[in-house]
Write an enzyme that holds these catalytic residues in place. Structure first.
Site, mmCIF file in Angstrom:
data_model
loop_
_atom_site.group_PDB
_atom_site.id
_atom_site.type_symbol
_atom_site.label_atom_id
_atom_site.label_comp_id
_atom_site.label_asym_id
_atom_site.label_seq_id
_atom_site.Cartn_x
_atom_site.Cartn_y
_atom_site.Cartn_z
ATOM 1 N N ASP A 110 -10.674 3.422 4.352
ATOM 2 C CA ASP A 110 -11.136 2.037 4.212
ATOM 3 C C ASP A 110 -12.668 1.985 4.157
ATOM 4 O O ASP A 110 -13.244 0.989 3.741
ATOM 5 C CB ASP A 110 -10.663 1.198 5.416
ATOM 6 C CG ASP A 110 -9.447 0.344 5.088
ATOM 7 O OD1 ASP A 110 -9.211 0.082 3.883
ATOM 8 O OD2 ASP A 110 -8.747 -0.057 6.033
ATOM 9 N N LYS A 126 0.839 -1.208 0.000
ATOM 10 C CA LYS A 126 0.000 0.000 0.000
ATOM 11 C C LYS A 126 0.871 1.255 0.000
ATOM 12 O O LYS A 126 0.641 2.199 -0.756
ATOM 13 C CB LYS A 126 -0.947 -0.014 1.213
ATOM 14 C CG LYS A 126 -2.078 -1.034 1.050
ATOM 15 C CD LYS A 126 -2.858 -1.271 2.325
ATOM 16 C CE LYS A 126 -3.901 -2.382 2.102
ATOM 17 N NZ LYS A 126 -4.646 -2.762 3.293
ATOM 18 N N GLN A 151 -4.325 -1.425 9.655
ATOM 19 C CA GLN A 151 -4.383 -2.759 9.051
ATOM 20 C C GLN A 151 -5.008 -3.761 10.030
ATOM 21 O O GLN A 151 -4.589 -3.853 11.186
ATOM 22 C CB GLN A 151 -2.960 -3.203 8.660
ATOM 23 C CG GLN A 151 -2.906 -4.515 7.919
ATOM 24 C CD GLN A 151 -3.542 -4.459 6.527
ATOM 25 O OE1 GLN A 151 -3.408 -3.475 5.801
ATOM 26 N NE2 GLN A 151 -4.271 -5.505 6.161
#
Ligand code: NDP
Length: 285
Positions: free
Chosen positions: A120, A53, A97
């Site tokens: 997200d 990422k 994460q």
């Protein structure tokens, strides 16, 4: 029939190129889009995901910060870091994460991320906005799936879509996006009786269970579009999806491979969400 391959690597590259142009335009106006990625613990898959990422951000000209902490980090210390990033004007997107170590309440951490920086799309405000048809951020994986269907000109309006897997990060938001686009959607889980009955009625099948190759060609309607979200590491170290690619590709009209399908799209859509957050921050100045 041998299905058309839906190439996530190629599509993701073109999306990242577009992101790079938008990032350059914003940077020229004095705002470099910035993403902060936090990872706690040493889960090998998480380490790979966060590195990918951050690398994708850097390639597209975004400012990125990777904060890696040991599994012993306290919940309060993590919440403090999230609050600091919420207040940091150089950061437009924050990603923590998952999974987090068991002593940390993931829900609380996600709720602490400012909704406007929740790239997200997991915050309850963003889940609610998606549910009510006014999304601020679309969760990256289902958003990537929608882009793949769009790029393949798949007719979604009026289609029967079956989603297998009902997680908050993939299955449930996938329902909202497909049904907003006009599909009739069924969502299945581990208790669903006669899964094949559902999948054999579907024009579009999206599989996100984490169960290697559980959907095979006998469960697919001829001509259906098959999207395999699963990423499973086999004992020999190779990756495979939740779909048995070899048998499914003989029945489907189009199918995503693993690797090289949905995975690269998830990262591309994270960049899109970060750019959108930065553009909104610029517009609000
Ligand atoms: P979760 O474990 O959170 O959810 C799995 C879902 O699948 C649950 O709803 C579960 O049902 C359902 N399920 C499990 N077994 C079966 C079964 N035999 N039949 C029907 N449904 C079943 O998984 P995630 O959504 O986080 O991830 C799913 C997969 O997608 C994983 O392989 C993951 O690695 C991958 N993934 C890939 C991404 C990408 O970028 N390509 C991004 C995110 C995930 P129940 O609710 O009853 O437990």
């Amino acid at each position: 029939m041998t299905a058309r391959l839906i190439d996530g690597v190629k599509l993701a590259a073109s999306i990242r190129e577009e992101v790079a142009q938008r990032a350059a335009a914003l940077t020229a106006k004095g705002i470099q889009p910035g993403l902060a990625v936090i990872v706690v613990g040493s889960d090998p898959a998480s380490q790979v995901y966060v590195r990918n990422k951050v690398a994708a951000c850097e390639k597209a000209g975004l400012h990125s910060v990777l904060e890696a902490y040991p599994a012993t980090m306290t919940q309060e210390a993590l919440l403090d870091r999230v609050r600091a990033l919420n207040a940091d004007p150089k950061i437009h997107g924050i990603l923590v994460q998952l999974p987090l170590p068991a002593h940390i309440d993931s829900h609380l951490v996600i709720e602490t991320i400012a909704a406007a920086k929740d790239v997200d799309g997991f915050h309850v405000s963003n889940a609610g906005l998606l549910m009510t048809g006014k999304p601020l951020f679309r969760p990256c994986t289902p958003y990537g799936v929608m882009k793949m269907l769009e790029s393949e000109h798949v007719e979604i309006r009026g289609a029967v879509a079956v989603i297998i897997g009902a997680s908050n990060i993939v299955g449930k938001p996938m329902v909202m996006l497909l049904q907003s686009a006009g599909a009739t959607v069924t969502i299945c889980n581990s208790k669903t009786r006669d899964l094949g009955w559902h999948t054999r009625h579907a024009d579009i099948v999206v599989v996100a269970t984490g169960k290697p190759r559980m959907i095979d060609g006998s469960m697919i309607k001829p001509g259906a579009v098959v999207i395999d979200v699963g990423i499973n590491r086999l004992p020999d170290g190779k990756l495979c999806g939740d779909v048995d690619f070899e048998s499914a590709k003989e029945v489907a009209s189009a199918i995503t491979p693993v690797p090289g399908g949905v995975g690269p799209m998830t990262i591309a859509m994270l960049l899109v969400n970060t750019i959108e957050a930065a553009e909104r921050a610029y517009a609000a100045k």
